[in-house]
Design a protein around this motif. Structure first.
Motif, PDB file in Angstrom:
ATOM      1  N   VAL A  88      29.463   9.278 -62.107  1.00  0.00           N
ATOM      2  CA  VAL A  88      28.597   9.152 -63.085  1.00  0.00           C
ATOM      3  C   VAL A  88      28.539   7.803 -63.687  1.00  0.00           C
ATOM      4  O   VAL A  88      29.938   9.358 -65.015  1.00  0.00           O
ATOM      5  N   ARG A 123      21.486   3.887 -69.106  1.00  0.00           N
ATOM      6  CA  ARG A 123      21.869   6.253 -69.387  1.00  0.00           C
ATOM      7  C   ARG A 123      21.857   6.097 -71.487  1.00  0.00           C
ATOM      8  O   ARG A 123      21.475   7.383 -71.356  1.00  0.00           O
ATOM      9  N   SER A 134      24.005  13.662 -60.373  1.00  0.00           N
ATOM     10  CA  SER A 134      23.058  13.429 -60.301  1.00  0.00           C
ATOM     11  C   SER A 134      22.241  12.243 -61.164  1.00  0.00           C
ATOM     12  O   SER A 134      20.490  12.378 -61.403  1.00  0.00           O
ATOM     13  N   TYR A 135      22.955  12.125 -62.419  1.00  0.00           N
ATOM     14  CA  TYR A 135      22.883  10.940 -63.566  1.00  0.00           C
ATOM     15  C   TYR A 135      21.646  11.771 -64.541  1.00  0.00           C
ATOM     16  O   TYR A 135      20.258  11.447 -65.274  1.00  0.00           O
ATOM     17  N   PHE A 156      13.843   6.224 -61.604  1.00  0.00           N
ATOM     18  CA  PHE A 156      14.800   6.737 -62.512  1.00  0.00           C
ATOM     19  C   PHE A 156      15.164   8.234 -62.578  1.00  0.00           C
ATOM     20  O   PHE A 156      15.712   8.324 -62.421  1.00  0.00           O
ATOM     21  N   GLY A 157      13.539   8.894 -61.758  1.00  0.00           N
ATOM     22  CA  GLY A 157      14.259  10.600 -61.587  1.00  0.00           C
ATOM     23  C   GLY A 157      14.052  11.382 -62.043  1.00  0.00           C
ATOM     24  O   GLY A 157      14.194  11.974 -63.201  1.00  0.00           O
ATOM     25  N   SER A 202      16.004  12.063 -65.962  1.00  0.00           N
ATOM     26  CA  SER A 202      17.676  11.786 -65.442  1.00  0.00           C
ATOM     27  C   SER A 202      17.020  10.152 -65.855  1.00  0.00           C
ATOM     28  O   SER A 202      16.578   9.358 -66.669  1.00  0.00           O
ATOM     29  N   TRP A 223      18.886   7.691 -63.059  1.00  0.00           N
ATOM     30  CA  TRP A 223      19.415   6.833 -61.887  1.00  0.00           C
ATOM     31  C   TRP A 223      19.843   5.516 -62.177  1.00  0.00           C
ATOM     32  O   TRP A 223      19.218   4.320 -63.045  1.00  0.00           O
ATOM     33  N   GLU A 267      18.889   3.979 -59.439  1.00  0.00           N
ATOM     34  CA  GLU A 267      17.927   3.184 -58.663  1.00  0.00           C
ATOM     35  C   GLU A 267      16.789   3.011 -59.383  1.00  0.00           C
ATOM     36  O   GLU A 267      16.468   3.970 -59.627  1.00  0.00           O
ATOM     37  N   SER A 325      15.328   6.650 -55.083  1.00  0.00           N
ATOM     38  CA  SER A 325      15.918   6.798 -54.078  1.00  0.00           C
ATOM     39  C   SER A 325      15.231   8.216 -53.344  1.00  0.00           C
ATOM     40  O   SER A 325      14.715   8.721 -54.030  1.00  0.00           O
ATOM     41  N   ARG A 355      18.567  10.715 -53.224  1.00  0.00           N
ATOM     42  CA  ARG A 355      17.668  11.530 -54.403  1.00  0.00           C
ATOM     43  C   ARG A 355      16.923  12.375 -54.902  1.00  0.00           C
ATOM     44  O   ARG A 355      17.192  13.573 -55.449  1.00  0.00           O
TER      45      ARG A 355
END
Length: 397
Positions: free
Chosen positions: A6, A32, A85-86, A353-354, A371, A373, A375, A378, A381
């Motif tokens: 990560v 992030r 998993s970010y 992005f989760g 999250s 992510w 991507e 996904s 994910r």
């Protein structure tokens, strides 16, 4: 890149840190950091929590790290899922109490996190509140509230069509295409800059330019973020105030949020309803707790129970294409929520992005996953996140 695969991003406010590119602030690796610091980058509107005390969140912690599950031919545990998993924040609710709460990637209990399209379900919930009071009629034409849209492809569409994303309006949702409607929405919302003076400068201007249809209204589900913005303009016009004030007045303050939330705003001051909402993990959990208790929290009934029941049960069982079918083969979409399975009636708020708020009232189980992510979307994910939550639900039961 850390040993768990990560990526971690250095605080750009630190001396000597790289400057975040304006065109890529919401992309990896910058996300992030940026998903927890959106108001450092964009203008925002406050969603006031109100003057009252925060609704209590009972705590009954359980050790779930070793809960395991199989996914795509591999075995994982909750501990490895969170580590790889970010994830930025993770909270699980069971029987009205917090049973797990984790902060990662520098996030804290007071850190607001970008919700992306989870915002759609926040706005959809406010629509349910206003519909319950008769302020908005889902069966009414959109143009009953926004007559300006008679000159667009929204002519003839109902408020319910935009709630369900079943209008026939052409809107290219492609996130990575440089000339899609989504790219124009990024610019119109104030998230990105454009050197093309012909592109709309506000979200309202973008909506007024949607004059092409791709199918009859109500014919099928097509995921269009702009539908939530049309819905928000309907709510604003009907209630006579901004979407940020509406969310504060109708939802955030009555449910007893602990912290203010905020929307990103476009150059006209419009709060981006389709993805610009930011709040803390625990306040997303209060939103989830309210849904799990049929619209009630801390002794207050906020959302009509019949609206929530109809949301879970009244979804069209349209066939999803692509990533939607891969992730939710029995799923549907209704009232700005994803229905995971028409039989079980668990439902979700989801964002790129989760981001996810998972709701299963029959199991008295909910979860919030925040999250960043690498991507946008996904299937792998998302399947992993759902498998992790299903495993926790089963372990708690």
């Amino acid at each position: 890149m850390s040993s768990d695969g990560v990526s971690h991003f250095r605080d750009p406010t630190a001396s000597g840190a790289p400057v975040i590119p304006r065109a890529e602030w919401d992309r990896a690796p910058w996300n992030r950091w940026t998903f927890q610091h959106v108001r450092h980058l964009l203008p925002t509107a406050q969603v006031w929590r109100g003057e009252g005390p925060a609704s209590p969140l009972p705590v009954a912690l359980r050790d779930i790290d070793d809960v395991g599950f199989d996914i795509d031919g591999r075995y994982e545990t909750i501990e490895t899922f969170l580590r790889t998993s970010y994830a930025d924040g993770f909270l699980v609710l069971h029987r009205g109490a917090v049973v797990a709460e984790r902060y990662l990637n520098g996030m804290t209990a007071r850190t607001p996190h970008l919700s992306q399209s989870v915002a759609k379900s926040i706005v959809g919930t406010v629509a349910g509140i206003l519909a319950g009071r008769g302020v908005v009629d889902p069966a009414a034409p959109v143009t009953a509230y926004l007559p300006e849209l008679e000159a667009t492809a929204y002519r003839g569409a109902t408020v319910q069509h935009v709630l369900d994303m079943t209008s026939g309006v052409l809107f290219d949702e492609t996130y990575t295409a440089l000339d899609s409607h989504m790219a124009r929405l990024d610019v119109a919302s104030g998230w990105k800059d454009s050197s093309d003076p012909s592109w709309p400068g506000t979200v309202w201007q973008l909506i007024l330019g949607l004059t092409d249809a791709e199918c009859p209204h109500g014919a099928s589900f097509r995921y269009r973020s702009i539908e939530t913005d049309v819905l928000a303009f309907v709510l604003q016009r009907a209630a006579g105030t901004s979407i940020a004030e509406l969310v504060s007045r109708e939802l955030w303050a009555p449910m007893g949020a602990e912290e203010d939330a905020y929307f990103t705003i476009d150059p006209a001051g419009y709060g981006l309803a389709d993805g610009g909402f930011n709040a803390t993990l625990r306040d997303y959990a209060r939103f989830a707790l309210m849904h799990l208790d049929n619209g009630r929290i801390n002794g207050r009934h906020i959302v009509p129970a019949d609206w929530l029941a109809e949301t879970r049960a009244g979804a069209r069982a349209d066939r999803f294409g692509g990533v939607y079918h891969d992730v939710l083969p029995k799923g549907a979409y209704h009232n700005q929520f994803w229905i995971e399975d028409g039989e079980r009636r668990a439902y979700m708020a989801r964002g790129v992005f989760g981001q996810m708020i998972y709701l299963d009232p029959e199991a008295s189980f909910g979860a919030v996953v925040l999250s960043s992510w690498p991507e946008f979307v996904s299937a792998q994910r998302t399947r992993t996140a759902l498998a992790a939550l299903h495993a926790v639900r089963a372990a708690l039961a």
